[in-house]
Every structure is written in structure tokens, then in C-alpha cells.
Design an enzyme around this catalytic site. Sequence first.
Site, short mmCIF file in Angstrom:
data_model
loop_
_atom_site.label_atom_id
_atom_site.label_comp_id
_atom_site.label_asym_id
_atom_site.label_seq_id
_atom_site.Cartn_x
_atom_site.Cartn_y
_atom_site.Cartn_z
N THR A 48 -10.06 -4.68 1.65
CA THR A 48 -10.81 -5.25 2.78
C THR A 48 -11.43 -4.16 3.67
O THR A 48 -12.28 -4.47 4.51
CB THR A 48 -9.87 -6.09 3.66
OG1 THR A 48 -8.79 -5.24 4.08
CG2 THR A 48 -9.31 -7.28 2.89
N ALA A 94 -4.03 -7.72 -3.82
CA ALA A 94 -3.60 -6.35 -4.07
C ALA A 94 -4.81 -5.43 -4.22
O ALA A 94 -5.88 -5.85 -4.66
CB ALA A 94 -2.77 -6.30 -5.35
N GLY A 95 -4.62 -4.18 -3.85
CA GLY A 95 -5.62 -3.14 -4.10
C GLY A 95 -4.83 -1.90 -4.46
O GLY A 95 -4.21 -1.29 -3.60
N HIS A 96 -4.79 -1.58 -5.74
CA HIS A 96 -3.99 -0.45 -6.21
C HIS A 96 -4.91 0.69 -6.61
O HIS A 96 -5.72 0.55 -7.53
CB HIS A 96 -3.10 -0.89 -7.39
CG HIS A 96 -2.06 -1.90 -7.00
ND1 HIS A 96 -1.17 -2.44 -7.88
CD2 HIS A 96 -1.77 -2.45 -5.79
CE1 HIS A 96 -0.37 -3.29 -7.24
NE2 HIS A 96 -0.73 -3.32 -5.97
N GLN A 155 1.98 -5.99 -3.31
CA GLN A 155 2.41 -6.12 -1.92
C GLN A 155 3.71 -5.31 -1.70
O GLN A 155 3.89 -4.30 -2.36
CB GLN A 155 2.59 -7.59 -1.52
CG GLN A 155 1.29 -8.37 -1.41
CD GLN A 155 0.73 -8.82 -2.74
OE1 GLN A 155 1.40 -9.49 -3.51
NE2 GLN A 155 -0.52 -8.49 -3.02
N ASP A 158 0.81 -1.22 0.00
CA ASP A 158 0.00 0.00 0.00
C ASP A 158 0.84 1.28 0.00
O ASP A 158 0.44 2.30 0.54
CB ASP A 158 -0.96 0.03 1.21
CG ASP A 158 -1.87 -1.18 1.23
OD1 ASP A 158 -2.23 -1.66 0.14
OD2 ASP A 158 -2.22 -1.65 2.34
N GLU A 159 2.00 1.21 -0.62
CA GLU A 159 2.89 2.38 -0.66
C GLU A 159 2.39 3.43 -1.65
O GLU A 159 2.82 4.59 -1.61
CB GLU A 159 4.31 1.97 -1.05
CG GLU A 159 5.03 1.06 -0.05
CD GLU A 159 4.77 -0.42 -0.31
OE1 GLU A 159 3.90 -0.73 -1.15
OE2 GLU A 159 5.42 -1.25 0.33
N GLY A 160 1.53 2.99 -2.60
CA GLY A 160 1.06 3.92 -3.64
C GLY A 160 1.52 3.48 -5.02
O GLY A 160 1.63 4.30 -5.95
N LYS A 161 1.76 2.18 -5.17
CA LYS A 161 2.30 1.64 -6.43
C LYS A 161 1.37 1.95 -7.62
O LYS A 161 1.83 2.36 -8.68
CB LYS A 161 2.49 0.12 -6.31
CG LYS A 161 3.47 -0.27 -5.21
CD LYS A 161 3.55 -1.77 -5.02
CE LYS A 161 2.33 -2.37 -4.37
NZ LYS A 161 2.10 -1.99 -2.97
N ALA A 169 -7.65 -0.88 0.82
CA ALA A 169 -8.37 -0.61 -0.43
C ALA A 169 -9.28 -1.78 -0.80
O ALA A 169 -10.30 -1.60 -1.47
CB ALA A 169 -7.37 -0.35 -1.56
P1 GDP Z 1 -0.81 0.43 -3.55
O1 GDP Z 1 -1.43 -0.85 -3.10
O2 GDP Z 1 0.67 0.46 -3.32
O3 GDP Z 1 -1.15 0.80 -4.97
O4 GDP Z 1 -1.42 1.56 -2.61
P2 GDP Z 1 -2.97 1.70 -2.16
O5 GDP Z 1 -3.75 2.18 -3.30
O6 GDP Z 1 -3.42 0.47 -1.46
O7 GDP Z 1 -2.83 2.78 -1.02
C1 GDP Z 1 -2.31 4.05 -1.27
C2 GDP Z 1 -3.37 5.09 -0.88
O8 GDP Z 1 -2.77 6.36 -0.77
C3 GDP Z 1 -4.45 5.24 -1.93
O9 GDP Z 1 -5.65 5.57 -1.28
C4 GDP Z 1 -3.95 6.40 -2.78
O10 GDP Z 1 -5.00 7.10 -3.43
C5 GDP Z 1 -3.31 7.25 -1.74
N1 GDP Z 1 -2.15 8.04 -2.17
C6 GDP Z 1 -1.19 7.72 -3.08
N2 GDP Z 1 -0.22 8.66 -3.10
C7 GDP Z 1 -0.57 9.60 -2.19
C8 GDP Z 1 0.04 10.80 -1.73
O11 GDP Z 1 1.13 11.20 -2.15
N3 GDP Z 1 -0.63 11.49 -0.75
C9 GDP Z 1 -1.82 11.08 -0.25
N4 GDP Z 1 -2.37 11.81 0.72
N5 GDP Z 1 -2.41 9.94 -0.65
C10 GDP Z 1 -1.79 9.21 -1.60
P1 IMO Z 2 -0.96 -4.12 -2.28
O1 IMO Z 2 -0.49 -4.65 -3.62
C1 IMO Z 2 -1.00 -4.64 2.05
C2 IMO Z 2 -1.04 -8.76 3.55
C3 IMO Z 2 -2.28 -9.23 4.26
C4 IMO Z 2 -1.67 -10.25 5.21
C5 IMO Z 2 -0.56 -10.88 4.39
C6 IMO Z 2 -0.94 -12.19 3.71
O2 IMO Z 2 -2.24 -3.39 -2.33
O3 IMO Z 2 0.16 -3.36 -1.62
P2 IMO Z 2 -2.50 -12.82 1.64
O4 IMO Z 2 -3.94 -12.55 1.39
O5 IMO Z 2 -1.57 -12.26 0.62
O6 IMO Z 2 -2.21 -14.26 1.91
O7 IMO Z 2 -2.18 -12.05 3.02
O8 IMO Z 2 -0.22 -9.92 3.40
N1 IMO Z 2 -1.26 -8.21 2.19
C7 IMO Z 2 -1.21 -6.91 1.89
N2 IMO Z 2 -1.02 -5.83 2.69
N3 IMO Z 2 -1.12 -4.49 0.73
C8 IMO Z 2 -1.26 -5.56 -0.08
O9 IMO Z 2 -1.25 -5.46 -1.43
C9 IMO Z 2 -1.37 -6.84 0.49
N4 IMO Z 2 -1.55 -8.09 0.01
C10 IMO Z 2 -1.47 -8.92 1.05
O10 IMO Z 2 -2.92 -8.18 4.92
O11 IMO Z 2 -1.07 -9.58 6.31
MG MG Z 3 -2.93 -1.55 -1.82
#
Ligand code: GDP
Ligand code: IMO
Ligand code: MG
Length: 423
Positions: free
Chosen positions: A298, A39-41, A221, A13-16, A296
Site C-alpha cells: 500500500t 501480504a507483500g513479501h 502477516q 513485514d518482519e522480512g519473511k 510493500a
Molecule cells: P515480509 O512481509 O515479512 O516479507 O517483509 P516486507 O518485505 O514487507 O518488509 C521487509 C522489508 O525489509 C523489505 O523491504 C526487505 O527488503 C527489507 N529487509 C529484509 N531484511 C532486511 C535487513 O536485514 N536489513 C534491512 N535494512 N532491510 C531488510
Molecule cells: P505481510 O505478509 C503488515 C494489516 C493491515 C491491517 C490489518 C487487517 O507482508 O507481513 P487486512 O487487509 O488483512 O484485513 O488488514 O492487518 N496487515 C498487514 N500488516 N504486513 C502484512 O502482511 C499485513 N497484512 C495485513 O495493515 O492493519
Molecule cells: Mg510485508
Amino acid sequence: MKVDVLLGLQWGDEGKGKVVDVLTPHYDVVARFQGGPNAGHTLEFEGQKYVLRSIPSGIFQGDKVNIIGNGVVLDPSLFKAEAEALEASGHSLKERLHISKKAHLIMPTHRILDAAYEAQKGDAKVGTTGKGIGPTYTDKVSRNGLRVGDILCNFEEKYAKAKARHEAILKSLNYEYDITKLEKQWMEGIEYLRQFHLVDSEHEVNNLLKAGKSVLCEGAQGTMLDVDFGSYPFVTSSNTICAGACTGLGLGPNKIGEVYGIMKAYCTRVGSGPFPTELFDEDGKTLRDLGHEYGAVTGRERRCGWVDLVALRYSIMVNGVTQLILMKSDVLDGFDKIKACVGYKMNGEEIDYFPYDITEGVEPIYVEMPGWKTDMTKMTSEDEFPEEFNAYISFLEEQLETPIKIVSVGPDREQTIVRYTEE
Ligand code: GDP
Ligand code: IMO
Ligand code: MG
């Protein structure tokens, strides 16, 4: 040509998704290489928000080809729901989304097994996303899996055999379940999948490179969730590191070019497992509220803490990161003081490396810096950065021995600042 790889350096969830979308105009092809609908991007642009789970985040920029590689695990019913929603919002996929025949299928019984294993673990549960990821990769490695290519020949038979194996396991676990609805949706997903280009993606990617096309590989991840190098056993079941792009797409290591490592300016984690810099105080709550730190996929609350440079140095090392991308620094805009963990105290001893086990007895050693107390969300160039923020990024670059090339100051595509533009 070489491929560039973009991956998360923390616990996901770094913002990929956002950055892949931003970088896609510079590439011809975007490819996912591991993970699945765990994943939830998230991507935001033109006032719209999209969450992608199995479909690569390059799908919104023009008519670029997007590939789901062999290292990915695919749930046909979730894929159908995701793809249909995109098609309904005007984004056509069928011609430009290619799916590897070697990608493994997540079956309904894999999802049930995921829940059964978690229930069996009780308090020691991993806190998985419940999408059947672990059981599907287990079947892959134990040579019992079903692959996308299997839907093209004798599929019913292969499915029935795999299902019977899973049912025997579920019976031995005394786990009650009802598969009817899940199975019906899944079979509809299988039929839907047949409309896509099912390909030998290793040939496709290598041929594209030979033809001079550029490819961006999108990780899912994060490194701290890697099955080998993450905080085992609280990890996912795939190699999330850069090497995963080689095995998950059929690329030789000499084909890897830039490795973009994505990090938040703080740190989050969903699910169970150790997290040395986790905050249980007001600062942790502020990070969660301002950063909207809820899963994103769950909707689960993400645990929040200060940035951990010990873990990041380790992630940079195992991935061979060549440049860093700093996300969500705007979430720290209001803080008086900002902390960064530069070492750990373990059993009374100070260490600066990431140890075998961080489960217990690891105490972070922090450096404290003044905050910048400035709204950065509307900034468009690094010339506008406040002095304290410049000092903060210089400190990170020095500690991590890697340049920060992009700074993200908000969720929108436009809220992205590329540094060193004169180069
Ligand atoms: P991913 O799984 O690495 O793609 O990241 P996620 O989408 O799960 O989580 C990142 C969250 O941060 C999302 O809600 C994005 O819309 C949000 N986001 C991404 N970049 C930024 C940023 O620079 N600032 C803020 N405030 N939110 C951001
Ligand atoms: P994105 O791509 C954050 C975590 C789960 C759990 C562990 C194992 O959006 O960054 P799994 O369902 O893969 O067997 O769960 O990994 N996890 C994540 N945490 N972002 C994700 O994906 C994740 N995908 C799995 O919460 O701790
Ligand atoms: Mg995510």
C-alpha cells in the site's frame, strides 16, 4: 519427513519473504498456508527487487514446486498481474506453481465490501489493506464462499448468486460503487487461473512428505495480527500462527518440525490498533527512514517503535517457536543507545506477560543497552560481530529463551549470517 514453518512474530513485514528465499535451497517445496494479497513479501538479489503477494517466496530458487494452500484467499485478477510480471521477467510458473482447489476466491464485491465496512467504522476502522480479506474469510466461515475448484463446474451460476448476496448487503449500507472494471479484470483472472495446476494440496503435501521430500511453509502477516491471538479487532482474518499451517495445508500437528520465528530488531505496525512501544520522536522517524518502513503493497507509512519482548514471548509461546531469525539489525547500526521493552506497567502494576487488552493504560518498561555504532551490512560471519551486538543478541536469547540462528544485516539475499555453523 516433517514440514518446517516460517512465520512472523510481530505485526507483519518482519522480512519473511527474504528468509524464505534464502532457505529455499534446503527444501524441495515451499507452501503458503493463509492470508492473501494483503501480504507483500520483498526479495532482493542480483540487484533486482521483487514483491510477492500471493505467490510463495520459493519461486526464484531453481525449479522448486510452490503451493498455494487451501487456507489462502486468492484474488484472480491480482494473481494474474503478479504471475504475468514474474513470467515477463523470465520466471516460468505454470508447471511448478500448484493452487489448492479449496482456496477461497476473493471476488470484486469482497473488495468493495471491505471498503464499505471500513467506511462504516469511521475512526474505529481497522486500516485494512483493502484487498477484501475480511469479507472473503467471513464468507468462508459462514459457508457462502466461492472456491478455486468452483471455476471447474457451473461457475457463472455460483458467481451470480454470491454477487447478488453481496450487492444486497452493499445496498443496505447505501454504499456507492462501480464494479465494471474490477469485474472485467477479475473474469480475465479466472480464465488465466485455468492454466495452472489446480490440485488437492492436502494430498499433494502429505504424499510429498511420505516420499521423503522437505517442505517449508511460509506464513503471511504476523502473530500480533492473528485473528485469535493478535490485538483484536485490529487484526487480519486468518490464523497466522503455526497452527494455521495445519489447517491451511491439511497437515497433522505431528508433521510440524522446526518453527522459525522471524522478528525485527525493532518493531513496526501498519494500520490502526494498539502498539505499546510505538515511538513518536526522532528515534521513531530514524527507524522509519533507515529501515525504509513503508508498506510493500500500500506504500503506507509504517509506525515504528522499540522491540517488545513481552509481545515476543507471547508469540513464541503460541507458535512453539524453536529458533529465531533476527532481521534488520543493521537499521540500528548508528544508534548510541538501544532500548528493549521487558515488561509493561498496567494500572500502576508491573506485569511481564501479554495481557487480554493492550488498548489503553499499558506503559512499556525499558532496558537500555549501548549501541554497536558499526556498519554491519557487509559482514559475512558472526566472528565479525562487534562486542555490543553480541551482548545484544545474548540478551535477546536469554529474555526469549530461544536461540537466534540467523541474523540478517541487509535486504539482499547475500546479507544473511547463519550462526552456530559448527553444529
Ligand atoms: P515480509 O512481509 O515479512 O516479507 O517483509 P516486507 O518485505 O514487507 O518488509 C521487509 C522489508 O525489509 C523489505 O523491504 C526487505 O527488503 C527489507 N529487509 C529484509 N531484511 C532486511 C535487513 O536485514 N536489513 C534491512 N535494512 N532491510 C531488510
Ligand atoms: P505481510 O505478509 C503488515 C494489516 C493491515 C491491517 C490489518 C487487517 O507482508 O507481513 P487486512 O487487509 O488483512 O484485513 O488488514 O492487518 N496487515 C498487514 N500488516 N504486513 C502484512 O502482511 C499485513 N497484512 C495485513 O495493515 O492493519
Ligand atoms: Mg510485508
